[in-house]
Design a protein around this motif. Structure first.
Motif, mmCIF file in Angstrom:
data_model
loop_
_atom_site.group_PDB
_atom_site.id
_atom_site.type_symbol
_atom_site.label_atom_id
_atom_site.label_comp_id
_atom_site.label_asym_id
_atom_site.label_seq_id
_atom_site.Cartn_x
_atom_site.Cartn_y
_atom_site.Cartn_z
ATOM 1 N N ARG A 1 56.532 15.096 23.871
ATOM 2 C CA ARG A 1 55.855 14.465 25.013
ATOM 3 C C ARG A 1 54.360 14.687 24.963
ATOM 4 O O ARG A 1 53.898 15.818 24.938
ATOM 5 C CB ARG A 1 56.375 15.040 26.317
ATOM 6 N N TYR A 2 53.634 13.606 24.981
ATOM 7 C CA TYR A 2 52.183 13.666 25.086
ATOM 8 C C TYR A 2 51.770 13.247 26.489
ATOM 9 O O TYR A 2 52.477 12.504 27.163
ATOM 10 C CB TYR A 2 51.526 12.742 24.055
ATOM 11 N N THR A 3 50.598 13.704 26.934
ATOM 12 C CA THR A 3 50.049 13.336 28.228
ATOM 13 C C THR A 3 49.232 12.064 28.069
ATOM 14 O O THR A 3 48.567 11.874 27.051
ATOM 15 C CB THR A 3 49.146 14.479 28.753
ATOM 16 N N ALA A 4 49.268 11.211 29.077
ATOM 17 C CA ALA A 4 48.468 9.986 29.052
ATOM 18 C C ALA A 4 46.990 10.356 29.003
ATOM 19 O O ALA A 4 46.566 11.344 29.593
ATOM 20 C CB ALA A 4 48.757 9.143 30.280
ATOM 21 N N CYS A 5 46.215 9.569 28.275
ATOM 22 C CA CYS A 5 44.772 9.812 28.213
ATOM 23 C C CYS A 5 44.051 8.595 28.780
ATOM 24 O O CYS A 5 44.563 7.478 28.747
ATOM 25 C CB CYS A 5 44.328 10.098 26.786
ATOM 26 N N ARG A 6 42.871 8.836 29.299
ATOM 27 C CA ARG A 6 42.068 7.760 29.880
ATOM 28 C C ARG A 6 40.942 7.428 28.916
ATOM 29 O O ARG A 6 40.198 8.305 28.500
ATOM 30 C CB ARG A 6 41.503 8.208 31.231
ATOM 31 N N VAL A 7 40.842 6.169 28.557
ATOM 32 C CA VAL A 7 39.796 5.698 27.648
ATOM 33 C C VAL A 7 38.784 4.928 28.489
ATOM 34 O O VAL A 7 39.148 4.005 29.213
ATOM 35 C CB VAL A 7 40.392 4.797 26.537
ATOM 36 N N VAL A 8 37.504 5.305 28.410
ATOM 37 C CA VAL A 8 36.484 4.652 29.236
ATOM 38 C C VAL A 8 35.719 3.561 28.486
ATOM 39 O O VAL A 8 35.194 2.650 29.103
ATOM 40 C CB VAL A 8 35.485 5.672 29.834
ATOM 41 N N ARG A 9 35.653 3.663 27.161
ATOM 42 C CA ARG A 9 35.031 2.577 26.388
ATOM 43 C C ARG A 9 35.778 2.400 25.070
ATOM 44 O O ARG A 9 36.354 3.355 24.558
ATOM 45 C CB ARG A 9 33.545 2.819 26.172
ATOM 46 N N THR A 10 35.761 1.210 24.549
ATOM 47 C CA THR A 10 36.476 0.901 23.324
ATOM 48 C C THR A 10 36.031 1.828 22.204
ATOM 49 O O THR A 10 34.843 2.014 21.975
ATOM 50 C CB THR A 10 36.248 -0.570 22.919
ATOM 51 N N SER A 11 37.021 2.425 21.538
ATOM 52 C CA SER A 11 36.736 3.363 20.457
ATOM 53 C C SER A 11 37.809 3.250 19.391
ATOM 54 O O SER A 11 38.981 3.116 19.697
ATOM 55 C CB SER A 11 36.684 4.795 20.999
ATOM 56 N N GLY A 12 37.394 3.334 18.129
ATOM 57 C CA GLY A 12 38.330 3.259 17.003
ATOM 58 C C GLY A 12 38.609 4.608 16.384
ATOM 59 O O GLY A 12 39.041 4.700 15.251
ATOM 60 N N LYS A 13 38.350 5.676 17.112
ATOM 61 C CA LYS A 13 38.481 7.021 16.542
ATOM 62 C C LYS A 13 39.672 7.806 17.087
ATOM 63 O O LYS A 13 39.658 9.029 17.093
ATOM 64 C CB LYS A 13 37.192 7.796 16.787
ATOM 65 N N THR B 1 41.180 0.262 23.860
ATOM 66 C CA THR B 1 40.280 -0.341 24.834
ATOM 67 C C THR B 1 40.347 0.456 26.140
ATOM 68 O O THR B 1 41.252 1.272 26.312
ATOM 69 C CB THR B 1 40.678 -1.810 25.087
ATOM 70 N N PRO B 2 39.428 0.241 27.084
ATOM 71 C CA PRO B 2 39.465 0.999 28.339
ATOM 72 C C PRO B 2 40.803 0.877 29.068
ATOM 73 O O PRO B 2 41.415 -0.192 29.103
ATOM 74 C CB PRO B 2 38.332 0.372 29.150
ATOM 75 N N GLY B 3 41.231 1.996 29.625
ATOM 76 C CA GLY B 3 42.496 2.056 30.360
ATOM 77 C C GLY B 3 43.199 3.370 30.086
ATOM 78 O O GLY B 3 42.631 4.277 29.492
ATOM 79 N N ARG B 4 44.470 3.471 30.487
ATOM 80 C CA ARG B 4 45.273 4.657 30.218
ATOM 81 C C ARG B 4 46.205 4.363 29.065
ATOM 82 O O ARG B 4 46.858 3.327 29.034
ATOM 83 C CB ARG B 4 46.086 5.051 31.461
ATOM 84 N N TRP B 5 46.301 5.312 28.126
ATOM 85 C CA TRP B 5 47.120 5.151 26.929
ATOM 86 C C TRP B 5 47.990 6.382 26.725
ATOM 87 O O TRP B 5 47.628 7.477 27.123
ATOM 88 C CB TRP B 5 46.233 4.967 25.696
ATOM 89 N N ILE B 6 49.140 6.176 26.068
ATOM 90 C CA ILE B 6 50.021 7.285 25.713
ATOM 91 C C ILE B 6 50.408 7.128 24.248
ATOM 92 O O ILE B 6 50.669 6.030 23.785
ATOM 93 C CB ILE B 6 51.296 7.345 26.603
ATOM 94 N N TYR B 7 50.377 8.260 23.540
ATOM 95 C CA TYR B 7 50.831 8.279 22.149
ATOM 96 C C TYR B 7 52.311 8.632 22.168
ATOM 97 O O TYR B 7 52.713 9.621 22.787
ATOM 98 C CB TYR B 7 50.047 9.321 21.342
ATOM 99 N N VAL B 8 53.139 7.825 21.512
ATOM 100 C CA VAL B 8 54.582 8.053 21.461
ATOM 101 C C VAL B 8 54.985 8.229 20.006
ATOM 102 O O VAL B 8 54.762 7.351 19.185
ATOM 103 C CB VAL B 8 55.371 6.886 22.102
ATOM 104 N N CYS B 9 55.568 9.396 19.709
ATOM 105 C CA CYS B 9 56.036 9.704 18.359
ATOM 106 C C CYS B 9 57.560 9.593 18.338
ATOM 107 O O CYS B 9 58.216 9.991 19.309
ATOM 108 C CB CYS B 9 55.603 11.112 17.957
ATOM 109 N N PRO B 10 58.150 9.101 17.259
ATOM 110 C CA PRO B 10 59.613 9.022 17.183
ATOM 111 C C PRO B 10 60.310 10.375 17.302
ATOM 112 O O PRO B 10 61.481 10.433 17.649
ATOM 113 C CB PRO B 10 59.870 8.406 15.804
ATOM 114 N N CYS B 11 59.596 11.475 17.048
ATOM 115 C CA CYS B 11 60.232 12.797 17.146
ATOM 116 C C CYS B 11 60.535 13.165 18.599
ATOM 117 O O CYS B 11 61.285 14.091 18.859
ATOM 118 C CB CYS B 11 59.364 13.873 16.498
ATOM 119 N N GLY B 12 59.932 12.456 19.574
ATOM 120 C CA GLY B 12 60.227 12.685 20.982
ATOM 121 C C GLY B 12 59.308 13.672 21.678
ATOM 122 O O GLY B 12 59.465 13.921 22.869
#
Length: 167
Positions: free
Chosen positions: A22-34, A9-20
């Motif tokens: 580091r990913y950069t936060a991404c900004r989502v502007v509209r709800t997307s399932g992709k 959904t809209p907002g800032r998101w971060i993908y976290v993998c157990p391998c550690g």
């Protein structure tokens, strides 16, 4: 192999993998399932997306007058979501708002890896004194300092600080 996707959904998101990795936060502007649930480093689909909220970052001391500069560092307990690159922090010094800052860089290390440049820039102290300070600031938590990961963060103010800059 079918790649899993997630709906964000809209907002800032971060993908976290157990391998550690580091990913950069991404900004989502509209709800997307992709949004792919896939780590480009370890090639696994075991990670998860977390929503990042703007949060308050409290400082009790302005060591080295670092909070008066455009960019500054801080060493915090490791937290891949809260300390994500791109996360925005509301900076407070003794309860007084200094400005909003964005995490520009983050490195994970252990207490024994704090070197002279890190310690001097962050606190103005020698590495051993800096380590003692970090331990004392986190004394309420039961921590095994030999294994506890820390995040060395570089932040940059987004808006002008309330206080005049040193430069």
């Amino acid at each position: 192999m079918k790649v899993k996707t997630a709906t964000l959904t809209p907002g800032r998101w971060i993908y976290v993998c157990p391998c550690g990795f580091r990913y950069t936060a991404c900004r989502v502007v509209r709800t997307s399932g992709k949004w792919m649930v896939y780590c480009f480093k370890c090639k696994q689909q075991t990670g998860k997306y977390y929503k990042i909220m703007d949060e308050r970052l409290e400082f009790e001391e302005n060591f080295n007058n670092k909070l008066n500069c455009t960019c500054f560092t801080t060493i915090r307990l490791h937290h891949p979501v809260k300390n994500a690159i791109g996360a925005v922090k509301q900076i407070y010094l003794k309860g007084i708002w200094k400005g909003n800052a964005k995490i520009m860089h983050a490195a994970t290390l252990t207490l024994d890896r704090i070197n002279l440049p890190m310690a001097k820039l962050d606190t103005g102290l020698m590495p051993e004194e800096c380590r003692r300070l970090i331990k004392s600031l986190n004394r309420r938590h039961p921590i095994n300092w030999a294994t506890q990961p820390l995040d060395y963060l570089v932040l940059e103010y987004i808006k002008e600080s309330k206080e005049p800059s040193l430069f």
